[in-house]
Design a protein around this motif. Structure first.
Motif, PDB file in Angstrom:
ATOM      1  N   ALA A 209       0.863  -1.188   0.000  1.00 18.41           N
ATOM      2  CA  ALA A 209       0.000   0.000   0.000  1.00 18.41           C
ATOM      3  C   ALA A 209       0.892   1.228   0.000  1.00 18.41           C
ATOM      4  O   ALA A 209       1.615   1.485   0.964  1.00 18.41           O
ATOM      5  N   ALA A 210       0.865   1.975  -1.099  1.00 18.76           N
ATOM      6  CA  ALA A 210       1.704   3.168  -1.187  1.00 18.76           C
ATOM      7  C   ALA A 210       1.213   4.256  -0.244  1.00 18.76           C
ATOM      8  O   ALA A 210       2.006   5.038   0.304  1.00 18.76           O
ATOM      9  N   SER A 211      -0.079   4.317  -0.013  1.00 21.33           N
ATOM     10  CA  SER A 211      -0.640   5.333   0.873  1.00 21.33           C
ATOM     11  C   SER A 211      -1.813   4.727   1.626  1.00 21.33           C
ATOM     12  O   SER A 211      -2.557   3.897   1.091  1.00 21.33           O
ATOM     13  N   SER A 212      -1.979   5.133   2.872  1.00 22.66           N
ATOM     14  CA  SER A 212      -3.014   4.560   3.719  1.00 22.66           C
ATOM     15  C   SER A 212      -4.264   5.428   3.735  1.00 22.66           C
ATOM     16  O   SER A 212      -4.170   6.661   3.828  1.00 22.66           O
ATOM     17  N   PRO A 213      -5.454   4.812   3.677  1.00 22.85           N
ATOM     18  CA  PRO A 213      -6.702   5.589   3.801  1.00 22.85           C
ATOM     19  C   PRO A 213      -6.855   6.226   5.176  1.00 22.85           C
ATOM     20  O   PRO A 213      -7.700   7.110   5.356  1.00 22.85           O
ATOM     21  N   LEU A 214      -6.037   5.777   6.154  1.00 23.78           N
ATOM     22  CA  LEU A 214      -6.113   6.375   7.484  1.00 23.78           C
ATOM     23  C   LEU A 214      -5.707   7.841   7.490  1.00 23.78           C
ATOM     24  O   LEU A 214      -6.043   8.580   8.418  1.00 23.78           O
ATOM     25  N   ARG A 215      -4.960   8.243   6.485  1.00 24.41           N
ATOM     26  CA  ARG A 215      -4.542   9.650   6.448  1.00 24.41           C
ATOM     27  C   ARG A 215      -5.755  10.580   6.489  1.00 24.41           C
ATOM     28  O   ARG A 215      -5.750  11.593   7.187  1.00 24.41           O
ATOM     29  N   PHE A 298      -1.832  -0.513  22.969  1.00 28.03           N
ATOM     30  CA  PHE A 298      -1.287  -1.754  22.421  1.00 28.03           C
ATOM     31  C   PHE A 298      -2.224  -2.162  21.299  1.00 28.03           C
ATOM     32  O   PHE A 298      -3.390  -2.503  21.533  1.00 28.03           O
ATOM     33  N   LEU A 299      -1.751  -2.114  20.076  1.00 28.23           N
ATOM     34  CA  LEU A 299      -2.602  -2.356  18.929  1.00 28.23           C
ATOM     35  C   LEU A 299      -2.640  -3.837  18.578  1.00 28.23           C
ATOM     36  O   LEU A 299      -1.618  -4.531  18.636  1.00 28.23           O
ATOM     37  N   ASP A 300      -3.847  -4.301  18.214  1.00 26.12           N
ATOM     38  CA  ASP A 300      -3.898  -5.658  17.686  1.00 26.12           C
ATOM     39  C   ASP A 300      -3.307  -5.646  16.285  1.00 26.12           C
ATOM     40  O   ASP A 300      -3.027  -4.589  15.703  1.00 26.12           O
ATOM     41  N   THR A 301      -3.108  -6.820  15.697  1.00 32.31           N
ATOM     42  CA  THR A 301      -2.352  -6.903  14.449  1.00 32.31           C
ATOM     43  C   THR A 301      -2.962  -6.092  13.315  1.00 32.31           C
ATOM     44  O   THR A 301      -2.237  -5.344  12.630  1.00 32.31           O
ATOM     45  N   PRO A 302      -4.268  -6.165  13.053  1.00 30.60           N
ATOM     46  CA  PRO A 302      -4.812  -5.357  11.950  1.00 30.60           C
ATOM     47  C   PRO A 302      -4.565  -3.856  12.146  1.00 30.60           C
ATOM     48  O   PRO A 302      -4.186  -3.160  11.191  1.00 30.60           O
ATOM     49  N   GLU A 303      -4.767  -3.352  13.376  1.00 33.74           N
ATOM     50  CA  GLU A 303      -4.520  -1.931  13.628  1.00 33.74           C
ATOM     51  C   GLU A 303      -3.047  -1.600  13.462  1.00 33.74           C
ATOM     52  O   GLU A 303      -2.682  -0.531  12.950  1.00 33.74           O
ATOM     53  N   LEU A 304      -2.195  -2.521  13.905  1.00 33.86           N
ATOM     54  CA  LEU A 304      -0.764  -2.298  13.813  1.00 33.86           C
ATOM     55  C   LEU A 304      -0.321  -2.172  12.360  1.00 33.86           C
ATOM     56  O   LEU A 304       0.466  -1.280  12.000  1.00 33.86           O
ATOM     57  N   LEU A 305      -0.836  -3.036  11.519  1.00 30.73           N
ATOM     58  CA  LEU A 305      -0.463  -2.989  10.113  1.00 30.73           C
ATOM     59  C   LEU A 305      -0.931  -1.688   9.466  1.00 30.73           C
ATOM     60  O   LEU A 305      -0.216  -1.088   8.642  1.00 30.73           O
ATOM     61  N   GLU A 306      -2.106  -1.235   9.823  1.00 31.67           N
ATOM     62  CA  GLU A 306      -2.598   0.046   9.293  1.00 31.67           C
ATOM     63  C   GLU A 306      -1.715   1.200   9.755  1.00 31.67           C
ATOM     64  O   GLU A 306      -1.445   2.133   8.990  1.00 31.67           O
ATOM     65  N   ALA A 307      -1.255   1.121  11.015  1.00 30.33           N
ATOM     66  CA  ALA A 307      -0.390   2.181  11.528  1.00 30.33           C
ATOM     67  C   ALA A 307       0.942   2.213  10.788  1.00 30.33           C
ATOM     68  O   ALA A 307       1.499   3.291  10.534  1.00 30.33           O
ATOM     69  N   ILE A 308       1.456   1.057  10.440  1.00 28.63           N
ATOM     70  CA  ILE A 308       2.728   1.006   9.701  1.00 28.63           C
ATOM     71  C   ILE A 308       2.538   1.585   8.301  1.00 28.63           C
ATOM     72  O   ILE A 308       3.369   2.361   7.812  1.00 28.63           O
ATOM     73  N   GLU A 309       1.448   1.191   7.645  1.00 26.69           N
ATOM     74  CA  GLU A 309       1.218   1.679   6.292  1.00 26.69           C
ATOM     75  C   GLU A 309       0.989   3.187   6.249  1.00 26.69           C
ATOM     76  O   GLU A 309       1.160   3.811   5.197  1.00 26.69           O
ATOM     77  N   LEU A 310       0.675   3.751   7.376  1.00 25.55           N
ATOM     78  CA  LEU A 310       0.429   5.194   7.439  1.00 25.55           C
ATOM     79  C   LEU A 310       1.703   6.010   7.274  1.00 25.55           C
ATOM     80  O   LEU A 310       1.676   7.166   6.842  1.00 25.55           O
ATOM     81  N   CYS A 311       2.850   5.412   7.590  1.00 26.91           N
ATOM     82  CA  CYS A 311       4.081   6.202   7.611  1.00 26.91           C
ATOM     83  C   CYS A 311       4.810   6.125   6.274  1.00 26.91           C
ATOM     84  O   CYS A 311       4.690   5.159   5.520  1.00 26.91           O
ATOM     85  N   ASP A 312       5.597   7.170   6.004  1.00 21.87           N
ATOM     86  CA  ASP A 312       6.478   7.186   4.842  1.00 21.87           C
ATOM     87  C   ASP A 312       7.831   6.560   5.190  1.00 21.87           C
ATOM     88  O   ASP A 312       8.431   5.885   4.356  1.00 21.87           O
TER      89      ASP A 312
END
Length: 786
Positions: A209-215, A298-312
């Motif tokens: 994912a180049a960019s996260s919808p969480l932005r 403490f994030l569960d795995t799905p939230e954690l992955l979204e948080a990682i994809e959020l960063c550049d």
């Protein structure tokens, strides 16, 4: 004890019924697979605990179960006092500071029939000095042990070194996640390179994912985002990253550094949120507080992955360059993030080949320079992301789970399996190779006799008995050797001190004036046996004469086993000389002593003579059975049979294999250890079962003897044969890793004598009706003729 209906021997012994033993704890996981599936006992922290090991263990459980539906995985979860809640996948919990809980878990694992035990090791998750409580578990499990080492210290404390040395010595296979970890285990700790496998930290198998919808959801928009995630603590090096922010913000005022993760629970317990507050204060003092965003959960795995994809850009400014594993770093690479990291061990290996950027330890300027480069040149950042994502495909959980499954298969399969040991007499070559003009040498280095340790009366007594049993009695060569072993016994007698010596050096010097009580008891056993069974009248007379001259020494024996050994010789002699007063006295004393010991020591779940098991255990029950019959004392005989039933049941694994008490556990109160298993115990069990079988021909005794015989052949906890009928050799024991490759006289003689005692069952086969259960049992390969 309750006996099976077909056990005719106990049909009128209702008084032997005792309360059933307390059931060992067993896994009650509702989705447990059929018994045919190999069971994996997986030990580690587990959800809902919030720590890296718990996440890893849960991921292992999930992905291995998905990839390998043919494995049954039982989770034994470490539990701290602060943990709340549970998880349906957990089979049993282990209180981290409750020593008994480790032992209870080991008993449950053994009772479950686990094919392999897989431990996730990190020093801090177990109780005791340097997490040493875990050793009480691993020393008690019979299945092969696999250990994933999440930390491999190049400079351990003394306590840490001792714990890791024990784990290395006990494990059948070690798993590390880096080449550095493997090199350290081999070079510093002396681990066998063949036992150390590298399997990297598993990571999510997720589309790039180049960019996260969480932005949009977080109103971040197009702001450049840096991020670090995981449990907070000084080991993260966050101060270094925050000090880099002023330089970065000077060119990119809207830069956002997201620090994601709760403070480590141990740190919170010690000092609350003081560490996080110090970081907030540092950011304020540097004028970059507005450039920081905190997500202190403490994030569960799905939230954690979204948080990682959020960063550049992902930052790993860890100060500890010896860190061999970082799950968060592995996740960031697998999701294709551009990574800036200090050169700690895992980062050096994972980010090699331009997968990421390494900066010096504690160097805020280097972090700022690297971040500015990646922000200023998007093409460079995108190329780095592509390389990272490609590297991450190697660590995707399906790939890693298959690697784990393949390794577990190899460990479970163990040795080559059972070798058929048929009725034909084993080659006597191994006996002759260890014997010379003096007698039989006691030890071997590999298959070669070791002259450095000389001779002992124990082995020469056994060798004398072997030469005078079964078909060997008719072999002239065996009778020549019998005279040689008899000569050793005769020469061992110290007439002045009225005792037998035991140890003799290779140069024929006696190394002691008197031997132990046990060695003296074995000498009397051999003499009594010879008086009854020697091939010639002359040798029988010699044996009887020497028994008469020396039997008085047994009156002073204190050791129950020495008394039992002497009584075995006396009972044998009475077969030919039924009125011999010395022999009768020895049998009476042994019977009275053992019967009294049994009545005093037995408990509802411990039907034995002593509070612990040691060596030659079945001999005690055998002697009490023999004494009861010889003295026509039904209570004695019934007590011996009851004890033997209990011992045989305790020595039977969940899979039905013979599992004698190991020498590591000799004398432990009320419990046993599985290793090292000794051939002497298999012979003793076969001989005792043959004694019990002689009266009632119960399939029970044939079954237990068969299991002990097959133990020699490889039906054991490591699926490796100890005995080779072609050479006649027997290895010195079964260890956690397989066989002890040395071939000593005790082990080889135990194998040959066990073969001789199995003749009772082989002969019975010919007399059984076709439909008799014993005949069906006796048709198994272990009973077959060549």
């Amino acid at each position: 004890m309750k006996y099976e209906p077909e056990d005719r021997l106990f049909s009128n012994m209702a008084e032997l019924d005792a309360p059933p033993p307390e059931a060992l704890p067993r896994c009650t996981r509702p989705e447990a697979l059929p018994r045919a599936a190999p069971r994996v006992a997986l030990i580690g922290c587990f959800r809902p605990r919030r720590c890296g090991i718990a996440t890893f263990t849960a991921d292992v459980h999930e992905h291995l179960a998905r990839e390998r539906a043919d494995l049954a995985i039982d989770v034994y979860a470490m539990r701290a006092k602060t943990d709340v809640g549970s998880d349906a996948a957990i089979c049993q919990t282990i209180g981290d500071h409750d020593l008994q809980a480790y032992r209870t878990a080991a008993a449950a694992i053994n009772a479950s029939g686990a094919a392999v035990v897989w431990l996730q090791h990190e020093f801090g998750i177990f109780g005791g000095e340097a997490g040493g409580f875990i050793l009480d578990l691993v020393d008690r499990v019979a299945a092969p042990l696999v250990v994933t080492l999440h930390t491999v210290l190049a400079a351990p404390t003394e306590g840490q070194r001792q714990v890791l040395d024990r784990l290395i010595a006990r494990a059948s296979q070690l798993i590390v996640m880096s080449q550095f970890g493997r090199d350290t285990l081999v070079e510093l700790y002396g681990a066998d390179p063949a036992k150390v496998a590298i399997i990297e930290h598993g990571t999510p198998d997720r589309a790039f994912a180049a960019s996260s919808p969480l932005r949009g959801a977080l109103a971040i928009g197009d702001r450049p985002v840096l991020s670090t995630f995981g449990l907070l603590g000084p080991g993260k090096g966050l101060e270094t990253a925050i000090r880099a922010l002023p330089t970065i913000a000077a060119q990119y005022p809207d830069i956002l550094y997201r620090i994601v993760g709760a403070t480590h629970p141990n740190l919170v317990a010690a000092e609350g949120e003081a560490y996080r507050e110090s970081l907030v204060a540092l950011a304020e003092s540097l004028g970059v507080a507005s450039n920081l965003a905190w997500d202190d959960r403490f994030l569960d795995t799905p939230e954690l992955l979204e948080a990682i994809e959020l960063c550049d850009i992902y930052l790993a400014p860890y100060p500890n360059l010896a860190q061999v594993t970082s799950g968060t770093l592995a996740y960031a690479v697998a999701l294709g993030r551009a990574v800036i990291s200090t050169p700690f061990v895992h980062a050096r290996e994972l980010l090699a080949d331009d997968v990421g950027i390494l900066v010096p330890q504690a160097d805020s300027e280097a972090i700022a320079e690297a971040a500015l480069l990646l922000l200023a040149v998007p093409a460079e950042r995108e190329a780095l992301q592509r390389r990272a994502y490609k590297r991450g495909r190697q660590t995707a959980w399906p790939v890693i789970a298959r690697a784990f499954g393949d390794l577990l298969d190899r460990v479970i399969e163990g040795g080559s399996g059972e070798r058929v040991l048929r009725r034909a007499t084993p080659s006597r070559g191994a006996i002759w190779a260890m014997s010379d003009s003096v007698g039989i040498l006691q030890h071997g280095r590999g298959p070669v006799a070791d002259r450095d340790h000389g001779y002992c009366i124990d082995d020469n007594a056994r060798a004398f008995m072997l030469m005078n049993c079964g078909e060997l009695r008719r072999d002239p060569d065996c009778q020549n050797w019998a005279l040689r072993y008899a000569s050793f016994i005769q020469h061992a007698w110290n007439d002045e001190l009225r005792a037998f010596r035991n140890f003799m050096a290779y140069d024929r010097r006696w190394l002691e004036a008197t031997g132990s009580e046990d060695s003296n008891g074995r000498a009397l056993w051999a003499l009594g046996y010879g008086a009854a069974h020697a091939a010639t009248g002359e040798l029988r007379d010699w044996s009887a004469d020497w028994f008469a001259r020396t039997a008085a020494i047994a009156a002073n024996f204190k050791s129950p086993r020495a008394i039992a050994f002497a009584a075995l010789g006396a009972d044998a002699l009475l077969d030919r000389h039924p009125s011999d007063p010395r022999a009768i006295q020895l049998v009476e004393r042994a019977g009275a002593l053992l019967h009294a010991m049994w009545k005093s020591a037995r408990r509802p779940t411990w039907d034995w003579f002593e509070p612990g098991l040691t060596y030659d255990n079945a001999r005690l029950a055998e002697v009490l059975i023999r004494a009861g019959r010889r003295l026509q004392s039904l209570p004695m005989e019934e007590a011996g049979l009851s004890a033997l039933v209990w011992l045989c049941d305790r020595q039977t694994s969940e899979q039905g294999n013979f599992r004698p008490v190991g020498s590591d556990g000799f004398g432990l109160m009320g419990e046993t250890m599985p290793f090292d298993q000794q051939p002497l115990e298999a012979w003793a069990t076969i001989a005792a079962c043959a004694t019990a079988f002689a009266r009632g021909a119960s399939p029970r005794w044939a079954g237990h003897a068969d299991a002990a015989w097959r133990w020699f052949a490889g039906r054991n906890d490591r699926r490796v044969a100890l005995a080779d009928p072609q050479t006649g050799r027997c290895r010195d024991g079964l260890t956690p890793h397989g066989v002890n490759l040395n071939v000593g006289a005790e082990s080889t003689l135990a194998y040959h004598l066990a073969h001789a005692d199995m003749a009772v069952f082989w002969a019975a086969r010919q007399r059984m009706p076709e439909e008799d259960p014993l005949r069906r049992l006796a048709s198994e390969p272990a009973f077959a003729r060549t």
